[in-house]
Enzyme design. Structure first.
Site, PDB file in Angstrom:
ATOM      1  N   ASN A   8      43.242  44.097  39.419  1.00  8.29           N
ATOM      2  CA  ASN A   8      42.677  42.827  39.897  1.00  8.29           C
ATOM      3  C   ASN A   8      43.844  41.931  40.287  1.00  8.29           C
ATOM      4  O   ASN A   8      44.420  41.227  39.465  1.00  8.29           O
ATOM      5  CB  ASN A   8      41.831  42.191  38.787  1.00  8.29           C
ATOM      6  CG  ASN A   8      41.097  40.948  39.250  1.00  8.29           C
ATOM      7  OD1 ASN A   8      41.420  40.354  40.266  1.00  8.29           O
ATOM      8  ND2 ASN A   8      40.106  40.537  38.481  1.00  8.29           N
ATOM      9  N   ARG A  65      40.110  45.025  43.158  1.00  4.33           N
ATOM     10  CA  ARG A  65      39.431  43.817  43.608  1.00  4.33           C
ATOM     11  C   ARG A  65      40.007  43.415  44.967  1.00  4.33           C
ATOM     12  O   ARG A  65      41.215  43.329  45.139  1.00  4.33           O
ATOM     13  CB  ARG A  65      39.659  42.681  42.614  1.00  4.33           C
ATOM     14  CG  ARG A  65      39.037  41.358  43.062  1.00  4.33           C
ATOM     15  CD  ARG A  65      39.701  40.198  42.389  1.00  4.33           C
ATOM     16  NE  ARG A  65      39.102  38.918  42.746  1.00  4.33           N
ATOM     17  CZ  ARG A  65      39.740  37.761  42.697  1.00  4.33           C
ATOM     18  NH1 ARG A  65      41.000  37.731  42.292  1.00  4.33           N
ATOM     19  NH2 ARG A  65      39.148  36.645  43.040  1.00  4.33           N
ATOM     20  N   HIS A 154      33.477  35.210  44.002  1.00  2.00           N
ATOM     21  CA  HIS A 154      33.179  35.481  42.587  1.00  2.00           C
ATOM     22  C   HIS A 154      32.008  36.455  42.449  1.00  2.00           C
ATOM     23  O   HIS A 154      31.306  36.463  41.445  1.00  2.00           O
ATOM     24  CB  HIS A 154      32.835  34.178  41.829  1.00  2.00           C
ATOM     25  CG  HIS A 154      33.981  33.256  41.634  1.00  2.00           C
ATOM     26  ND1 HIS A 154      33.836  31.880  41.628  1.00  2.00           N
ATOM     27  CD2 HIS A 154      35.311  33.490  41.451  1.00  2.00           C
ATOM     28  CE1 HIS A 154      35.013  31.309  41.442  1.00  2.00           C
ATOM     29  NE2 HIS A 154      35.916  32.261  41.329  1.00  2.00           N
ATOM     30  N   ARG A 215      40.890  22.392  43.607  1.00  2.00           N
ATOM     31  CA  ARG A 215      40.186  22.345  44.893  1.00  2.00           C
ATOM     32  C   ARG A 215      39.125  21.259  44.879  1.00  2.00           C
ATOM     33  O   ARG A 215      38.460  21.029  43.865  1.00  2.00           O
ATOM     34  CB  ARG A 215      39.520  23.695  45.193  1.00  2.00           C
ATOM     35  CG  ARG A 215      40.477  24.851  45.328  1.00  2.00           C
ATOM     36  CD  ARG A 215      39.731  26.135  45.653  1.00  2.00           C
ATOM     37  NE  ARG A 215      40.568  27.304  45.477  1.00  2.00           N
ATOM     38  CZ  ARG A 215      40.189  28.421  44.863  1.00  2.00           C
ATOM     39  NH1 ARG A 215      38.965  28.517  44.371  1.00  2.00           N
ATOM     40  NH2 ARG A 215      41.021  29.430  44.739  1.00  2.00           N
ATOM     41  N   GLU A 356      34.870  40.822  34.967  1.00  2.00           N
ATOM     42  CA  GLU A 356      34.972  41.308  36.342  1.00  2.00           C
ATOM     43  C   GLU A 356      35.597  42.698  36.399  1.00  2.00           C
ATOM     44  O   GLU A 356      35.199  43.528  37.225  1.00  2.00           O
ATOM     45  CB  GLU A 356      35.784  40.315  37.171  1.00  2.00           C
ATOM     46  CG  GLU A 356      35.104  38.963  37.330  1.00  2.00           C
ATOM     47  CD  GLU A 356      35.994  37.943  38.011  1.00  2.00           C
ATOM     48  OE1 GLU A 356      35.872  37.793  39.239  1.00  2.00           O
ATOM     49  OE2 GLU A 356      36.803  37.309  37.305  1.00  2.00           O
TER      50      GLU A 356
END
Length: 372
Positions: A8, A65, A154, A215, A356
């Site tokens: 990942n 990923r 996501h 962000r 994940e």
């Protein structure tokens, strides 16, 4: 059982997991890649360091990923030269992430030429978005020419957590309507109807939607024009401002929710405002997604903030009692995968740890199994 390695890769770090079936054999993270005084100088060196430290005997697949799959990649995909070229073509849509993902794939292919490599895309889970959710109201020809649409991100987290919510409720996944809230340094909301993403807060890039660590999330596009015309800021400066110097950091000076909560508790006005803006945005998305779904069976919090910041969960769902969404204070302060709603609540509120890497391993294994 067969071994699966998951890589990942982020812009400055790489998480890795080595599985034997569902069992984790090895795990770790290489951080500060390319930073002065940090770890390896680049992702190539980091991947080689990881591979050299693992027992890969019996390895059957490597799952990677990949942040952006565009419209082409709507499912986990076996990597070949054509797939690698297509992911490279998508770099303009994810310039901070896809290059790092590509580096991981290229090094693993060179080091393990006989082992299948599978790309698992963050955007793939959201390919089920209806056109009305994915389409921005701009000139159609311009949007098509420049691949402008809502992609969502996501996806591996929202897929894992929505499926795990069904397990926690002991309900069939295909019958459940869930709102999943992935709240980490990056944050996104997703409405999942019967296992299908039907709305999500991130858009063409991970900038849109919820307030995040650095962000801005949603804002009036005129702000960009104003900063250019009145402030004289260049495109790259505005990009840096909105992606790296906004959100909680821009509002309060810190992007770690733990520090923000401590400052808020001490009476810091900037931290209090940042917290309120952050939670209000989540509340608005939950209400909007409730309206889109028509019926909600569960709201699930996940990722670092979602799993560990009880005050955020309380504030984000405050005022939604009329929709059957409430939080039990005692349960909210617990740990692990659990319900935090009262017994008999119309809508279950859950906290579930995302995984994940496990989702990527599951997907990569499925591709190899189907390949035979």
């Amino acid at each position: 059982m067969s071994k699966v390695l998951v890589l990942n890769s982020g812009s400055s770090s790489i998480k890795y997991r080595l599985y034997d079936g569902e069992r984790v054999l090895d795990r770790g993270t290489v951080e500060r890649i390319g930073e002065p005084g940090g770890g390896p100088s680049d992702h190539t060196g980091a991947i080689r360091q990881i591979l050299d430290g693992l027992d890969l005997t019996g390895l059957t697949v490597v799952g990677h990923r990949v942040v952006h799959g565009g419209r082409r990649f709507t499912a986990p995909t076996l990597v070949d030269d054509a797939v690698l070229a297509a992911i490279t073509d998508l770099v303009p849509l994810a310039p901070l992430h896809n290059p790092a993902n590509l580096a991981g794939i290229e090094v693993a292919r060179q080091a393990l030429p006989e082992v299948p490599q599978v790309a698992v895309f963050d955007t793939a889970f959201h390919h089920t978005l209806p056109d009305s959710a994915a389409t921005y109201a701009i000139d159609r020809a311009v949007a098509q020419r420049y691949s402008i649409r809502r992609y969502g991100f996501h996806g591996t987290s929202h897929a894992y957590v929505s499926r795990r919510t069904a397990e926690l409720l002991d309900r069939p996944y295909e019958e459940l309507n869930t709102i999943t809230l992935h709240l980490g340094n990056g944050a996104s909301a997703c409405a999942v109807a019967g296992g299908r993403s039907v709305a999500t807060s991130m858009g063409m890039s991970p900038l849109e939607g919820l307030v995040m660590g650095t962000r801005s999330g949603d804002l009036d596009p005129t702000i960009v024009f104003h900063l250019r015309r009145e402030g004289g800021l260049g495109v790259d400066e505005i990009d840096d401002l909105l992606n790296h110097r906004s959100g909680l950091l821009g509002l309060s000076g810190v992007n770690d929710m733990r520090e923000l909560l401590a400052r808020r508790a001490a009476g810091d006005e900037a931290a209090t405002l940042a917290f309120d803006v952050y939670c209000r945005r989540i509340t608005g998305y939950v209400g909007a997604y409730y309206a889109l779904l028509g019926r909600v069976d569960a709201v699930t919090f996940t990722a670092g903030v979602g799993e560990h910041a009880a005050p955020v969960r309380t504030a984000a769902l405050a005022g939604l009692g009329r929709l059957g969404i409430t939080v039990d204070p005692d349960r909210n302060d617990g740990r692990g995968d659990r319900f935090i709603s009262p017994d008999g609540a119309e809508v279950a509120v859950c906290v579930i740890g995302t995984d994940e890497e496990r989702e990527i391993a599951r997907a990569a294994r499925a591709v190899v199994t189907a390949r035979g």
